[in-house]
Design an enzyme around this catalytic site. Sequence first.
Site, PDB file in Angstrom:
ATOM      1  N   GLY A   1       1.876   3.260  17.255  1.00 33.32           N
ATOM      2  CA  GLY A   1       3.048   2.892  18.046  1.00 33.32           C
ATOM      3  C   GLY A   1       2.789   2.621  19.503  1.00 33.32           C
TER       4      GLY A   1
ATOM      5  N   GLY B   1      -2.626   0.690  10.636  1.00 36.66           N
ATOM      6  CA  GLY B   1      -2.319   1.135  11.984  1.00 36.66           C
ATOM      7  C   GLY B   1      -2.668   0.151  13.069  1.00 36.66           C
TER       8      GLY B   1
ATOM      9  N   LEU C   1       0.981   0.520  20.935  1.00 39.72           N
ATOM     10  CA  LEU C   1       0.905  -0.905  21.256  1.00 39.72           C
ATOM     11  C   LEU C   1       2.229  -1.635  21.049  1.00 39.72           C
ATOM     12  CD1 LEU C   1      -2.654  -1.793  19.892  1.00 39.72           C
ATOM     13  CD2 LEU C   1      -1.936  -1.442  22.263  1.00 39.72           C
TER      14      LEU C   1
ATOM     15  N   TYR D   1       2.694  10.135   1.060  1.00 42.18           N
ATOM     16  CA  TYR D   1       3.844   9.596   1.773  1.00 42.18           C
ATOM     17  C   TYR D   1       5.150  10.115   1.156  1.00 42.18           C
ATOM     18  CZ  TYR D   1       0.181   6.329   3.264  1.00 42.18           C
ATOM     19  OH  TYR D   1      -0.986   5.774   3.734  1.00 42.18           O
TER      20      TYR D   1
ATOM     21  N   LYS E   1      -3.655   5.732  -3.674  1.00 35.56           N
ATOM     22  CA  LYS E   1      -4.720   6.612  -3.210  1.00 35.56           C
ATOM     23  C   LYS E   1      -4.856   7.862  -4.070  1.00 35.56           C
ATOM     24  CE  LYS E   1      -3.901   4.769   1.382  1.00 35.56           C
ATOM     25  NZ  LYS E   1      -2.506   4.300   1.277  1.00 35.56           N
TER      26      LYS E   1
ATOM     27  N   ASP F   1       0.840  -1.191   0.000  1.00 32.38           N
ATOM     28  CA  ASP F   1       0.000   0.000   0.000  1.00 32.38           C
ATOM     29  C   ASP F   1       0.880   1.247   0.000  1.00 32.38           C
ATOM     30  OD1 ASP F   1      -2.641   1.479   0.537  1.00 32.38           O
ATOM     31  OD2 ASP F   1      -1.366   2.157   2.189  1.00 32.38           O
TER      32      ASP F   1
END
Length: 329
Positions: free
Chosen positions: A233, A228, A235, A56, A79, A51
């Site tokens: 982050g 995500g 977790l 980005y 996208k 992806d």
Amino acid sequence: MEKRQVGTTGLAIDTLGLGGAPLGGNFADLDYAQAADLIRRAKDAGIGYFDTAPWYGFGRSERVMGDMLRGTDYVLSDKVGRLLRPGAVADPMAFGMVDPLPFHVVYDYGYDGIMRAWEDNLQRLGLERIDILLAHDIGSFQHGDDNARHFRDLEKGGYRAMDELRKAGQVRAVGLGVNENEICMDALGIGDWDVFLLAGRYTLLEQTPLDTLFPACRSAGTSIICGGPFNSGILVGREMWNYAKAPEEITQKARALSAAADAFDIPLAAAALQFPLLNDIVTSVIPGPRNAAELDQILDWFQTPVPAAFWAALKSEGLMDERAPVPSG
């Protein structure tokens, strides 16, 4: 790698994919060679779903992704909704980016904007096809009060462009790539969507889509790709949640989840990575490793056995929605 179908399309993708945000320098400091090596290692490990997005690194992620996928067997989502225009932004870190390309974003969810973005994406990628086309970051989380205008553009023209590309066989699936449940519900009212890439909403920390979104998606034949899975982050032991420093209540819940994982001697991150796929509406989970070492760790977490008693403990302690599908026994 196990594969699951995207919506009702017949297109099957890996249950573990590679998220491309860090490859563009989003909240990550890596150069082209490091990004290329990460993609190469993912392919060597059997990952075939990738992806990316113009956002980005303002094209950086697409460039390296295209170079590494060209001439190979792949499934790619990209996208639309943002066009890149020449001219560098004054402060890249204000956008969470390290060393982006010298462009800036213009939002356009209308018919012509979506068609232009699709063509531009292909040229930056240097590829002949994009498999899954997603309208990126539509919603009030990104746009605030301006979202009404952007959603109207998507409703009146942008969706038609995406649907035409799908019907012509130029893309195999269309959907949204977003961070919020509400905009997905709104989108179900204006079109026939194959998949929603939903970041951060169906995780060990939060299962709010179980209320209305997932039932509506099942009725519509729309599947979910979970972005995500580590909630930016928090977790995996970092302080970030939803792209910012986690508030105290989130930090406290993450600590409680970590303590529960410790009691079963499993990494919390392994449970976080595997949890979304326990729900059969989820087609794939796509973490975004920042380097090859993180990718290796993710692959290990993905294969770590998580006992059924762990999931039962989370529910008994009130740390997980009772409706969330988990193994029994």
